[in-house]
Design a protein around this motif. Structure first.
Motif, PDB file in Angstrom:
ATOM      1  N   UNK A 243       0.839  -1.211   0.000  1.00  0.00           N
ATOM      2  CA  UNK A 243       0.000   0.000   0.000  1.00  0.00           C
ATOM      3  C   UNK A 243       0.867   1.250   0.000  1.00  0.00           C
ATOM      4  N   UNK A 244       1.918   1.235   0.809  1.00  0.00           N
ATOM      5  CA  UNK A 244       2.802   2.401   0.883  1.00  0.00           C
ATOM      6  C   UNK A 244       3.457   2.638  -0.482  1.00  0.00           C
ATOM      7  N   UNK A 245       3.959   1.578  -1.080  1.00  0.00           N
ATOM      8  CA  UNK A 245       4.649   1.717  -2.366  1.00  0.00           C
ATOM      9  C   UNK A 245       3.669   2.204  -3.439  1.00  0.00           C
ATOM     10  N   UNK A 246       2.461   1.635  -3.480  1.00  0.00           N
ATOM     11  CA  UNK A 246       1.470   2.040  -4.492  1.00  0.00           C
ATOM     12  C   UNK A 246       1.107   3.516  -4.329  1.00  0.00           C
TER      13      UNK A 246
ATOM     14  N   UNK B  55      10.265  -1.184   1.423  1.00  0.00           N
ATOM     15  CA  UNK B  55       9.641   0.009   0.804  1.00  0.00           C
ATOM     16  C   UNK B  55      10.726   0.771   0.038  1.00  0.00           C
ATOM     17  N   UNK B  56      11.885   0.935   0.666  1.00  0.00           N
ATOM     18  CA  UNK B  56      12.962   1.714   0.029  1.00  0.00           C
ATOM     19  C   UNK B  56      13.517   1.024  -1.216  1.00  0.00           C
TER      20      UNK B  56
ATOM     21  N   UNK C 223       5.889   7.721   5.537  1.00  0.00           N
ATOM     22  CA  UNK C 223       5.941   7.934   6.978  1.00  0.00           C
ATOM     23  C   UNK C 223       5.551   6.711   7.788  1.00  0.00           C
ATOM     24  N   UNK C 224       5.718   6.850   9.105  1.00  0.00           N
ATOM     25  CA  UNK C 224       5.357   5.774  10.033  1.00  0.00           C
ATOM     26  C   UNK C 224       4.537   6.398  11.162  1.00  0.00           C
TER      27      UNK C 224
END
Ligand code: FMN
Length: 311
Positions: free
Chosen positions: A26-29, A57-58, A66-67
């Motif tokens: 989800x973060x990457x998308x 993710x990186x 973010x976190x």
């Protein structure tokens, strides 16, 4: 200052952190499609898993993400999680519950932005004084732990009473909603519920189907899960267990001494068994969603849901 400028992104949209649901995909998308996203550190059981998620993710995107850190005493892992996020220099941290003071003080020198969840002007002024980079205005329309104020009241009064940027959260599902909150003075939006219905989200098939089958009228507040008001789908199961925490559940959740005392005696079965004895409700059997569930008609790639907010 606009959220796009603060983070150097195309769209002023955060795919909001969601307990047990947000994940690497989800973060990457979100990042690869012009927005950004945050995930709760608590979604990872160990420090090693948290580090691996950030590394993954990186490996897949160079864009900022973010976190979310729960900074109150209910999160015994907060100190270690903060150390890891500082060491790995994530782009921003969203704080919820508890005081963000230490997070802000430690992040500032490293250039890590801190956005604080707020539900009132008084709290927003407090975090502004502490040096927060922005507030996330969690309104009464939000999924998860919602605030007491209607979106327009909360956002316009925050914009008037603080001078740091205000990110709107709660009830946002369309581009018209985004435009509306930006017109009230918000610098961007944080959106959770509609992204529950993304193909990338880690949820069960039953939860997915419920997102499609149920609507806004089926969202109720329960204190069964965390002790404070949480928006959930009013399934037959939720109706059968009720939405108010029982005396025993309240004692278990609020009284640390009692929890410890019981733990001593039932240590063989562990905390889960103690909690189950008070209530069978877990995040697996009770599904969280906000009123924006009304806009969910199908399960789609996150990229497409994002388009609803930008075009
Ligand atoms: C299923 C679910 C889980 C959530 N979990 C968290 C969480 O772990 N931490 C947090 O700060 N906010 C959490 N939230 C709140 C979201 O980050 C965000 O503020 C909210 O979803 C915005 O309102 P919306 O659902 O109407 O878009 C959660 C929301 C949902 C729907």
């Amino acid at each position: 200052m606009k959220l796009t400028e603060i983070l150097g992104i195309e769209h002023p949209i955060i795919v909001a952190p969601m307990f047990l649901i947000s994940n690497v995909d989800m973060v990457v998308a979100a990042c690869e499609n012009g927005a950004t996203a945050a995930f709760p550190a608590l979604n990872y059981r160990t420090d090693q898993e948290l580090r691996e998620a950030i590394a993954l993710i990186r490996a897949k995107t160079s864009k900022p993400f973010g976190v979310n850190l729960i900074v109150n005493k209910s999160n015994p892992k907060a100190a270690q999680q903060l150390e890891t996020l500082l060491e790995l220099k994530v782009n921003f941290i969203i704080t919820s519950l508890g005081s963000p003071q230490e997070v802000i003080e430690r992040c500032r020198p490293l250039g890590i932005k801190v956005f604080c969840d707020v539900t009132s002007i008084e709290y927003a002024q407090k975090v502004e004084k502490l040096g927060a980079d922005a507030v996330i205005a969690v309104s009464s329309r939000a999924g998860g732990h919602c605030g007491p104020e209607a979106p327009e009241t909360l956002i316009t009064s925050l914009v008037k009473n603080i001078s740091i940027p205000v990110i709107a959260a709660g009830g946002i599902a369309t581009k018209a909603h985004v435009d509306e909150v930006l017109a009230w003075g918000a610098c961007g939006v944080s959106v959770g519920t509609v992204f529950l219905a993304s193909k990338e989200a880690t949820i069960s098939d039953d939860y997915r189907q419920a997102l499609i089958d149920y609507g806004e009228k089926d969202i109720v507040l329960t204190t069964k899960m965390s002790g404070s008001h949480l928006t959930v789908i009013n399934t037959p199961y939720v109706q059968s267990i009720g939405t108010k925490a029982t005396f025993m559940e309240k004692l278990m959740k609020r009284n640390k001494w009692l929890k410890k005392y019981l733990k001593m005696f039932i240590f063989i079965k562990g905390m889960r068994a103690i909690e189950n004895a008070a209530s069978k409700a877990t995040y697996k059997t009770v599904w969280c969603a906000g009123p924006s569930i009304e806009y969910i008609k199908s399960i789609r790639p996150l990229k497409e849901i994002l388009k609803d907010l930008t075009t």
